[in-house]
Design an enzyme around this catalytic site. Structure first.
Site, short mmCIF file in Angstrom:
data_model
loop_
_atom_site.label_atom_id
_atom_site.label_comp_id
_atom_site.label_asym_id
_atom_site.label_seq_id
_atom_site.Cartn_x
_atom_site.Cartn_y
_atom_site.Cartn_z
N LYS A 195 0.84 -1.21 0.00
CA LYS A 195 0.00 0.00 0.00
C LYS A 195 0.87 1.25 0.00
CE LYS A 195 -0.08 -0.54 4.96
NZ LYS A 195 -0.72 -1.22 6.09
N ARG B 135 -10.56 -0.40 14.33
CA ARG B 135 -10.34 0.51 13.21
C ARG B 135 -11.21 0.02 12.06
NH1 ARG B 135 -4.10 1.17 11.39
NH2 ARG B 135 -4.69 -0.79 10.44
N TYR C 186 16.78 29.48 6.73
CA TYR C 186 15.70 30.27 7.35
C TYR C 186 15.92 30.46 8.85
CZ TYR C 186 12.60 30.08 3.28
OH TYR C 186 12.03 30.25 2.04
N MET D 79 11.83 23.91 2.11
CA MET D 79 10.90 23.11 1.31
C MET D 79 11.62 22.25 0.27
SD MET D 79 7.70 24.31 -1.07
CE MET D 79 6.87 25.22 0.22
#
Ligand SMILES: *Cc1c(COP(=O)(O)O)cnc(C)c1O
Length: 338
Positions: free
Chosen positions: A35, A123, A238, A286
């Site tokens: 998956k 679940r 940053y 990013m």
């Protein structure tokens, strides 16, 4: 066009990991959870290689994931069952039915299916009581599944789920029963039943002691876009979280949190080139990440570095789970199988 970012994928390691889990599974068949695009590696590449090694049972989450593999002609089960919107007439996969509504939707087809029984995860899955009340009567069930809550820990819940699932033996028409994921396989033969469903271990992950036999499969490599000298007192990235204590040679990599290399690696992650370890400095952006490359004067623009990505160690370093480390790897990598 090649990307400035690639994911090296080791076919031999993948197959070796599957064979190892198959051996640990004893007489049970060993399937594969593929998956989330094969845990981020690429489900097609994974499925082809494991099918070649003898794997016959594949598990995806959704019908879209199954459809993407339809032409391979594999045995695929869709773990999220059969919604009203899903293709009840599709022949490239079968659902893992998990609710009475889904059972009602599937029964008229008369075709084989799998069924998930809940034994404590709360679940997905029908209850043992519903099974006892005849909900599954008349279904052609290939595999009866349940899923372990805490297979990676030694807790009483494992034995409790084992007992609840074992009590369903002979109570349905299912041809096979399946309980164990990767960590569940390590709990011992009682947990193997007829079919095991490892995922993370196939891709190099292991959450219990003694993972020497499990090999790393996926390794990110990033290209250097620029090399610069940062003078003592200047900052990188940053918010200036890293400030040079001395003149430092810095390489800017084409890799960032949009590629699943998350901000928790800021000033923590490691890379290497020519056998030399290179520390990450400052904040992960990013699309960019900075390395201190003072130790390698010859490394420059256009060269590639290898990110440290052994799963157990990298999870410990970053605080991310081994699953997150793989499934977050985005679409911007060239996935290259060797
Ligand atoms: C994902 C999944 C697996 C595989 O689990 P791992 O911990 O990755 O081995 C097995 N069974 C089900 C139902 C799953 O959702």
């Amino acid at each position: 066009m090649t990307a400035p970012l690639r994911l090296r994928l080791d076919s031999a390691a993948l197959v070796s990991n599957w064979r190892h889990m198959a051996k640990l599974s004893g007489s049970a068949a060993c399937g594969a959870a593929i998956k989330a695009n094969g845990y981020g590696l690429g489900s097609r590449g994974v499925a082809e290689r494991l099918a070649g090694a003898g794997c016959r049972d594949f598990f995806v989450a959704t019908w879209a994931e199954a459809e993407a593999l339809a032409d391979l002609g594999l045995g695929v089960s869709v773990l999220h069952g059969l919604r009203a919107e899903d293709p009840v007439d599709a022949t490239y996969a079968r659902p893992v039915l998990a609710t009475p509504e889904q059972v009602r939707r599937w029964k008229p087809t008369g075709r084989p299916c799998d069924v998930m029984v809940d034994t404590g995860m709360n679940r997905l899955g029908v209850s043992a009581e519903e099974v006892g009340a005849g909900l599954l009567d008349g279904l052609a069930i290939e595999n009866l599944l349940s899923h372990l809550v805490s297979a990676d820990e030694d807790v009483p819940l494992n034995a409790k789920q084992l007992a609840a699932f074992g009590a369903l033996k002979g109570r349905t028409q299912a041809k096979r029963m399946s309980l164990a994921n990767s960590a569940g396989i390590a709990l011992g033969a009682d947990y193997h039943f007829d079919l095991t469903r490892p995922g993370i271990a196939l891709y190099g992950g292991w959450q219990r002691s003694g993972h020497d036999a499990i090999r790393q499969v996926a390794t990110p490599e990033a290209q250097i876009l620029q090399r610069r000298l940062v003078r003592a007192g200047e900052s990188v990235g940053y918010n200036a979280t890293w400030i040079a204590e001395r003149d430092t040679e810095v390489a800017t990599l084409n890799l960032g949190y949009a590629d699943g290399y998350l901000r928790c690696f800021s000033s923590k992650g490691l890379a290497s080139a020519d056998g030399v370890t290179l520390p990450l400095i400052g904040r992960v952006s990013m699309d960019l990440t900075a390395l201190d490359v003072s130790a390698l004067p010859s490394l420059g623009e256009g060269d590639w570095v290898t990110m440290s990505y052994a799963l157990p160690e990298t999870a410990a370093l970053s605080g991310l789970s081994q699953y997150e480390l793989l499934t977050g790897l985005g679409p911007r990598y060239d996935r290259i199988w060797a």
